[in-house]
Design a protein around this motif. Structure first.
Motif, short mmCIF file in Angstrom:
data_model
loop_
_atom_site.label_atom_id
_atom_site.label_comp_id
_atom_site.label_asym_id
_atom_site.label_seq_id
_atom_site.Cartn_x
_atom_site.Cartn_y
_atom_site.Cartn_z
N TYR A 2 38.05 122.73 46.67
CA TYR A 2 39.42 122.38 47.01
C TYR A 2 39.48 120.99 47.64
O TYR A 2 40.30 120.14 47.25
N TYR A 3 38.59 120.73 48.60
CA TYR A 3 38.64 119.43 49.27
C TYR A 3 38.16 118.29 48.37
O TYR A 3 38.65 117.18 48.46
N PHE A 4 37.20 118.57 47.50
CA PHE A 4 36.82 117.56 46.51
C PHE A 4 37.98 117.28 45.58
O PHE A 4 38.26 116.12 45.24
N ALA A 5 38.69 118.33 45.16
CA ALA A 5 39.78 118.18 44.20
C ALA A 5 40.89 117.31 44.75
O ALA A 5 41.57 116.60 43.98
N ARG A 6 41.10 117.33 46.04
CA ARG A 6 42.15 116.50 46.63
C ARG A 6 41.86 115.01 46.49
O ARG A 6 42.75 114.19 46.72
N ASN A 7 40.65 114.68 46.12
CA ASN A 7 40.26 113.27 45.99
C ASN A 7 40.06 112.84 44.54
O ASN A 7 39.53 111.77 44.28
#
Length: 260
Positions: A149-154
């Motif tokens: 999820y946090y990778f996807a935000r970037n």
């Protein structure tokens, strides 16, 4: 994953909104920072069903001498739903603050009478994931669902076309799983913190006891530098479930609701 319940489904859906497996290109600036805390409310029809919170923290813990960020998520049922299906889930992910890839993941799930815990280590030199159920070889970028999820935000999503399908891979419980997501365009969507310009996505879901054959899951993510999910809507066999952003603090960039 025999016990794959609604809170986990929606959290995983949020994760997948715009991950592109090995072809994903990360933006130069990280979209989040330590101190960020996001809270969601889940409603079944008019009834409040559950709440989930995700926060990012600095941690003194290191992995092979490398610094890490700690992502902590919790989900719990509230009100009447505690009597119907009491849930108390905790998830932890430790990630590299630069690459955003996970070092370690742990979960502790209590869903009615069901109990499950897991501890997962990602060895990227040997390309092996070690979990409570064994060892799992992998190639490319594989995440736990929090780090994904946090990778996807970037991810750079500026090139996406309506109807384009994306795919992510993440490890959970018993192996590496894939999720396909379709980009549906841009919309203005209202949540507990206002109305926002959003990107809309449709992750695939598997029909079962709680989903109809044609059930749809829709996700809306802010079309700004934060890239945070603000709403999800999933159709069930009976009724529907909505996940709505209710609080957000410590964001790296200010939220920009649409001014009416």
């Amino acid at each position: 994953m025999k016990k794959y319940y609604l809170i986990l489904i929606l959290l995983n859906g949020f994760i997948g909104a715009y991950s592109q497996d090995q072809q994903a290109t990360k933006t130069k600036e990280v979209a989040f920072q330590a101190g960020e805390q996001i809270t969601y409310k889940l409603k079944y029809g008019f009834f409040s069903a559950a709440e989930a919170m995700i926060k990012v923290e600095n941690t003194p813990q290191k992995f092979n001498g490398h610094a890490a960020l700690h992502i902590n998520a919790s989900a719990k049922t509230i009100g009447t739903f505690n009597l119907l299906f009491k849930t108390r889930n905790e998830y932890h992910s430790y990630i590299d603050p630069v690459t955003l890839l996970p070092y370690y993941y742990a979960e502790n799930r209590q869903e009615s009478k069901y109990r499950h815990s897991d501890k997962v280590t990602f060895d990227r030199e040997k390309n092996v994931i070690t979990a409570d159920k064994g060892k799992f070889p992998f190639t490319g970028n594989v995440f736990d669902f929090l780090s994904c999820y946090y990778f996807a935000r970037n991810i750079d999503v500026s090139h996406l076309q309506i109807g384009e399908k994306l795919e992510l891979r993440y490890f959970l419980e018993d192996g590496i799983h894939s999720l396909t997501i379709t980009y549906l365009g841009k919309e203005q969507v209202k949540c507990g913190l206002g109305t926002f310009n959003c990107l809309k996505f449709n992750p695939t879901i598997i029909p079962g006891r709680i989903f109809r054959k044609n059930s749809m899951l829709y996700l809306w993510i802010t079309d700004d530098k934060n890239r945070i999910p603000i709403k999800a809507h999933v159709e069930l066999v009976v009724g529907s479930l909505v996940m709505d952003l209710s609080q957000a603090s410590g964001l790296k960039y200010p939220l920009n609701p649409v001014k009416k």
